[in-house]
Design an enzyme around this catalytic site. Structure first.
Site, PDB file in Angstrom:
ATOM      1  CG  ASP A  13      50.920 -45.203 102.779  1.00 13.28           C
ATOM      2  OD1 ASP A  13      51.634 -45.680 101.885  1.00 13.28           O
ATOM      3  OD2 ASP A  13      49.774 -44.758 102.581  1.00 13.28           O
ATOM      4  CE  LYS A  16      54.720 -51.223 103.060  1.00 16.94           C
ATOM      5  NZ  LYS A  16      53.714 -50.247 103.565  1.00 16.94           N
ATOM      6  N   GLY A  17      59.526 -48.410 103.330  1.00 15.43           N
ATOM      7  CA  GLY A  17      60.639 -48.003 102.463  1.00 15.43           C
ATOM      8  C   GLY A  17      61.814 -47.517 103.281  1.00 15.43           C
ATOM      9  CG  ASN A  38      49.072 -51.382  94.772  1.00 14.52           C
ATOM     10  OD1 ASN A  38      50.215 -51.773  94.577  1.00 14.52           O
ATOM     11  ND2 ASN A  38      48.135 -52.165  95.271  1.00 14.52           N
ATOM     12  CG  HIS A  41      57.559 -48.919  99.467  1.00 15.17           C
ATOM     13  ND1 HIS A  41      57.952 -50.224  99.475  1.00 15.17           N
ATOM     14  CD2 HIS A  41      56.211 -48.944  99.664  1.00 15.17           C
ATOM     15  CE1 HIS A  41      56.904 -51.002  99.669  1.00 15.17           C
ATOM     16  NE2 HIS A  41      55.837 -50.253  99.769  1.00 15.17           N
ATOM     17  CB  THR A  42      58.989 -42.132 101.198  1.00 18.49           C
ATOM     18  OG1 THR A  42      57.650 -41.991 100.766  1.00 18.49           O
ATOM     19  CG2 THR A  42      59.740 -40.818 101.037  1.00 18.49           C
ATOM     20  CB  THR A 128      46.193 -46.754  93.811  1.00 18.95           C
ATOM     21  OG1 THR A 128      46.305 -48.037  93.202  1.00 18.95           O
ATOM     22  CG2 THR A 128      46.470 -46.874  95.305  1.00 18.95           C
ATOM     23  CD  GLN A 223      49.935 -53.088  98.371  1.00 19.58           C
ATOM     24  OE1 GLN A 223      50.255 -54.242  98.208  1.00 19.58           O
ATOM     25  NE2 GLN A 223      50.363 -52.136  97.599  1.00 19.58           N
ATOM     26  NE  ARG A 302      43.765 -42.017  97.199  1.00 17.47           N
ATOM     27  CZ  ARG A 302      43.286 -43.252  97.231  1.00 17.47           C
ATOM     28  NH1 ARG A 302      41.985 -43.458  97.195  1.00 17.47           N
ATOM     29  NH2 ARG A 302      44.088 -44.287  97.295  1.00 17.47           N
ATOM     30  NE  ARG A 330      55.149 -40.908 108.722  1.00 18.10           N
ATOM     31  CZ  ARG A 330      54.993 -39.683 108.182  1.00 18.10           C
ATOM     32  NH1 ARG A 330      54.704 -38.665 108.943  1.00 18.10           N
ATOM     33  NH2 ARG A 330      55.138 -39.511 106.892  1.00 18.10           N
ATOM     34  CG  ASP A 332      59.691 -38.054 114.040  1.00 16.40           C
ATOM     35  OD1 ASP A 332      59.529 -39.278 113.838  1.00 16.40           O
ATOM     36  OD2 ASP A 332      59.568 -37.201 113.139  1.00 16.40           O
TER      37      ASP A 332
HETATM   38  P1  GDP Z   1      55.682 -47.098 103.018  1.00 21.56           P
HETATM   39  O1  GDP Z   1      54.677 -47.195 101.911  1.00 21.56           O
HETATM   40  O2  GDP Z   1      55.372 -48.022 104.151  1.00 21.56           O
HETATM   41  O3  GDP Z   1      57.096 -47.235 102.543  1.00 21.56           O
HETATM   42  O4  GDP Z   1      55.520 -45.637 103.625  1.00 21.56           O
HETATM   43  P2  GDP Z   1      55.401 -44.235 102.809  1.00 21.56           P
HETATM   44  O5  GDP Z   1      56.716 -43.914 102.223  1.00 21.56           O
HETATM   45  O6  GDP Z   1      54.221 -44.274 101.881  1.00 21.56           O
HETATM   46  O7  GDP Z   1      54.990 -43.259 103.979  1.00 21.56           O
HETATM   47  C1  GDP Z   1      55.783 -43.145 105.127  1.00 21.56           C
HETATM   48  C2  GDP Z   1      56.224 -41.694 105.280  1.00 21.56           C
HETATM   49  O8  GDP Z   1      56.786 -41.552 106.553  1.00 21.56           O
HETATM   50  C3  GDP Z   1      57.298 -41.282 104.301  1.00 21.56           C
HETATM   51  O9  GDP Z   1      57.080 -39.934 103.971  1.00 21.56           O
HETATM   52  C4  GDP Z   1      58.595 -41.438 105.099  1.00 21.56           C
HETATM   53  O10 GDP Z   1      59.615 -40.557 104.656  1.00 21.56           O
HETATM   54  C5  GDP Z   1      58.116 -41.046 106.465  1.00 21.56           C
HETATM   55  N1  GDP Z   1      58.808 -41.641 107.604  1.00 21.56           N
HETATM   56  C6  GDP Z   1      59.219 -42.925 107.803  1.00 21.56           C
HETATM   57  N2  GDP Z   1      59.702 -43.089 109.053  1.00 21.56           N
HETATM   58  C7  GDP Z   1      59.589 -41.899 109.661  1.00 21.56           C
HETATM   59  C8  GDP Z   1      59.879 -41.419 110.981  1.00 21.56           C
HETATM   60  O11 GDP Z   1      60.304 -42.147 111.866  1.00 21.56           O
HETATM   61  N3  GDP Z   1      59.611 -40.099 111.229  1.00 21.56           N
HETATM   62  C9  GDP Z   1      59.097 -39.264 110.288  1.00 21.56           C
HETATM   63  N4  GDP Z   1      58.874 -37.992 110.626  1.00 21.56           N
HETATM   64  N5  GDP Z   1      58.799 -39.681 109.052  1.00 21.56           N
HETATM   65  C10 GDP Z   1      59.027 -40.971 108.748  1.00 21.56           C
HETATM   66  P1  IMO Z   2      52.246 -49.002 100.399  1.00 21.45           P
HETATM   67  O1  IMO Z   2      53.075 -50.165  99.917  1.00 21.45           O
HETATM   68  C1  IMO Z   2      48.343 -47.398 101.424  1.00 21.45           C
HETATM   69  C2  IMO Z   2      44.891 -49.073  99.300  1.00 21.45           C
HETATM   70  C3  IMO Z   2      44.168 -48.092  98.399  1.00 21.45           C
HETATM   71  C4  IMO Z   2      42.750 -48.627  98.531  1.00 21.45           C
HETATM   72  C5  IMO Z   2      42.955 -50.126  98.581  1.00 21.45           C
HETATM   73  C6  IMO Z   2      42.745 -50.836  97.248  1.00 21.45           C
HETATM   74  O2  IMO Z   2      52.751 -47.683  99.954  1.00 21.45           O
HETATM   75  O3  IMO Z   2      51.996 -49.108 101.864  1.00 21.45           O
HETATM   76  P2  IMO Z   2      44.274 -50.954  95.075  1.00 21.45           P
HETATM   77  O4  IMO Z   2      44.781 -49.886  94.155  1.00 21.45           O
HETATM   78  O5  IMO Z   2      45.341 -51.756  95.741  1.00 21.45           O
HETATM   79  O6  IMO Z   2      43.237 -51.834  94.425  1.00 21.45           O
HETATM   80  O7  IMO Z   2      43.481 -50.159  96.241  1.00 21.45           O
HETATM   81  O8  IMO Z   2      44.288 -50.340  99.014  1.00 21.45           O
HETATM   82  N1  IMO Z   2      46.345 -49.204  99.047  1.00 21.45           N
HETATM   83  C7  IMO Z   2      47.293 -48.621  99.802  1.00 21.45           C
HETATM   84  N2  IMO Z   2      47.180 -47.797 100.859  1.00 21.45           N
HETATM   85  N3  IMO Z   2      49.555 -47.809 101.006  1.00 21.45           N
HETATM   86  C8  IMO Z   2      49.676 -48.659  99.965  1.00 21.45           C
HETATM   87  O9  IMO Z   2      50.857 -49.195  99.615  1.00 21.45           O
HETATM   88  C9  IMO Z   2      48.511 -49.075  99.286  1.00 21.45           C
HETATM   89  N4  IMO Z   2      48.268 -49.884  98.231  1.00 21.45           N
HETATM   90  C10 IMO Z   2      46.943 -49.952  98.108  1.00 21.45           C
HETATM   91  O10 IMO Z   2      44.294 -46.773  98.877  1.00 21.45           O
HETATM   92  O11 IMO Z   2      42.201 -48.236  99.764  1.00 21.45           O
HETATM   93 MG    MG Z   3      53.389 -45.931 100.844  1.00 23.20          MG
END
Ligand code: GDP
Ligand code: IMO
Ligand code: MG
Length: 427
Positions: A13, A16-17, A38, A41-42, A128, A223, A302, A330, A332
């Protein structure tokens, strides 16, 4: 033109997205190579806000080929609903392919994920519940059903009969649950075959041909490094490799063809699920960051656990990934803080340590050693050049570079595609 692997550098999280959606403008292909749904990516761009679980973040560019590689486990229901949702919102998915070698997440994997987590009781991993662990376990145990199996009904039926006999023993005898009916499962899989037949194909040759032609390919990690099965906080880990090396295996592109590895770091840390987290903030500061940043899981909703930037984990992650650059997201979120901490080492039994320990019980004993940096206390939103960032923010970025041992290529100051400072563009 390069092959670039973009990986999560912490516990997932990291954003990456967002980073991949921004860079995919310059890519001919984007390939998911590990994990399954699991991942969440936003992507926020002019077409809207999207939460992608399986389809690569390059899908918003009509000329970009999107591949779900052999290293991904694919839940066909999730793929179809994601594809349909994208189509209904005007995003074309004609260029999305699934490797015939990718394994499928079957209904019994999801059942077993839940049963195994319940059986772990207080020691549950906080997965997940998407069936990811059981699907990868079957892959390695040579009990998996692959996407390519859907393309031949005879092979499919024979594989299902073989696997289900074993799975039903586990479900009925170990967990006291009803057996799964082979005819029903076969019908479900025939439905998958109909829905996926235009997407499934051989993908490694497709990608290597593109590399041969000098095209630009991004390998999209899911991940994060500290969730890696080998190097993460095992057993509090995921079941496939989010590392750059996993990109080679999970896409079928050899290591000599990788030009760059971009690690995506948050300016602080977050983690969902159980497991050690040395810099975790179980206080008002953690709550403040969670609220400011809306840190709730993209896949499970969660609340994410929050902590300060962990320099020990960062350096470890940069090394095992062979990172050639970092993206910091992030920034900011820290705009309003008077002071910001970064962890520079751990203290363990009176000793200072710089290496990330293998054992979770040891990590739990590690006390973070913090350095306090002054905040910049002004908005960074809208800034497009590094030199326009407040001095304290530039110093903070420089300190993260130093701690990770890696150069910052991108700094993100908002979730929208354009809210990015390109410091040293990699693509
Ligand atoms: P990923 O799984 O690595 O793609 O990340 P997620 O999408 O699960 O979580 C990252 C969150 O951070 C998302 O809600 C994005 O929209 C947000 N995000 C990414 N870069 C930035 C940033 O530079 N600033 C802010 N405020 N939000 C960001
Ligand atoms: P992105 O690509 C954050 C975590 C789960 C749990 C552990 C094992 O969005 O960054 P699993 O379902 O893979 O067997 O769970 O890994 N987990 C993540 N945490 N971002 C993810 O993906 C995750 N994918 C799995 O919360 O702790
Ligand atoms: Mg994510």
């Amino acid at each position: 033109m390069p092959v670039t692997v973009i990986v999560g550098a912490q516990w997932g999280d990291e954003g990456k997205g967002k980073v991949i959606d921004m860079l995919a403008e310059r890519a001919d292909a984007v390939v998911r190579f590990s994990g399954g749904d699991n991942a969440g990516h936003t992507v926020i761009n002019s077409q809207g806000t999207f939460k992608l679980h399986l389809i690569p973040s390059g899908v918003f560019y009509p000329d970009c080929t999107c591949v779900i590689g052999n290293g991904v486990v694919v839940n066909p229901d999730i793929f179809v609903s994601e594809r349909d949702e994208l189509n209904s919102r005007g995003v074309n998915t004609d260029n999305v392919y699934i490797s015939d070698r990718s394994h499928l997440v079957m209904p019994y994997h999801i059942l077993l994920d839940g049963l195994e987590e319940a059986a772990r009781g207080k020691k549950s991993l906080g997965t997940t519940l998407r069936g990811i662990g059981p699907a990868f376990a079957d892959k390695v145990a040579r009990m998996g059903i692959r996407a390519g199996d859907l393309m031949d009904r005879g092979i499919l039926r024979t594989r299902l009969e073989y696997v289900l006999e074993y799975k039903n023993q586990i479900l009925t005898k170990l967990y006291g649950k009803p057996a799964i009916d082979i005819d029903e499962l076969y019908e479900i899989c025939c439905g998958y075959a109909e829905q996926l037949k235009s997407n499934i194909r051989e993908t490694s040759s497709l990608l290597n041909d593109m590399v041969d032609e000098g095209k630009s390919v991004i390998l999209e990690g899911a991940q994060g490094a500290l969730l890696d099965t080998d190097f993460g906080t095992y057993p509090y880990a995921t079941s496939s490799s989010p590392l750059s090396a996993g990109g080679c295996l999970g896409a079928g592109i050899g290591p000599t063809r990788i030009d760059n590895v971009l690690g995506v770091f948050k300016a602080y840390c977050s983690r969902v699920g159980a497991g050690p987290f040395p810099t975790e903030l179980l206080d008002a500061t953690g709550n403040r960051i969670r609220d400011l940043a809306h840190e709730y899981g993209t896949t499970t909703g969660r609340p994410r656990r929050i902590g300060w930037f962990d320099g020990v984990g960062a350096r470890f992650s940069a090394r095992i990934n062979g990172m050639t650059g970092m993206a910091i997201t992030r920034l900011d979120i820290l705009d309003s803080f008077d002071e910001i901490k970064v962890c520079t080492a751990y203290r363990l039994n009176g000793d200072l340590i710089q290496d990330f320990p293998a054992e979770p019980a040891v990590l739990n004993q590690c006390q973070p050693v913090y350095e306090t940096l002054p905040g910049w206390r002004q908005s960074t939103t809208g800034i497009t050049r590094l030199e326009d960032l407040p001095k304290q923010a530039r110093e903070f970025v420089a300190r993260l570079e130093e701690l990770a041992g890696c150069t910052a290529c991108y700094v993100c100051i908002g979730p929208v595609r354009e809210q990015t400072i390109e410091v040293r563009p990699m693509l």
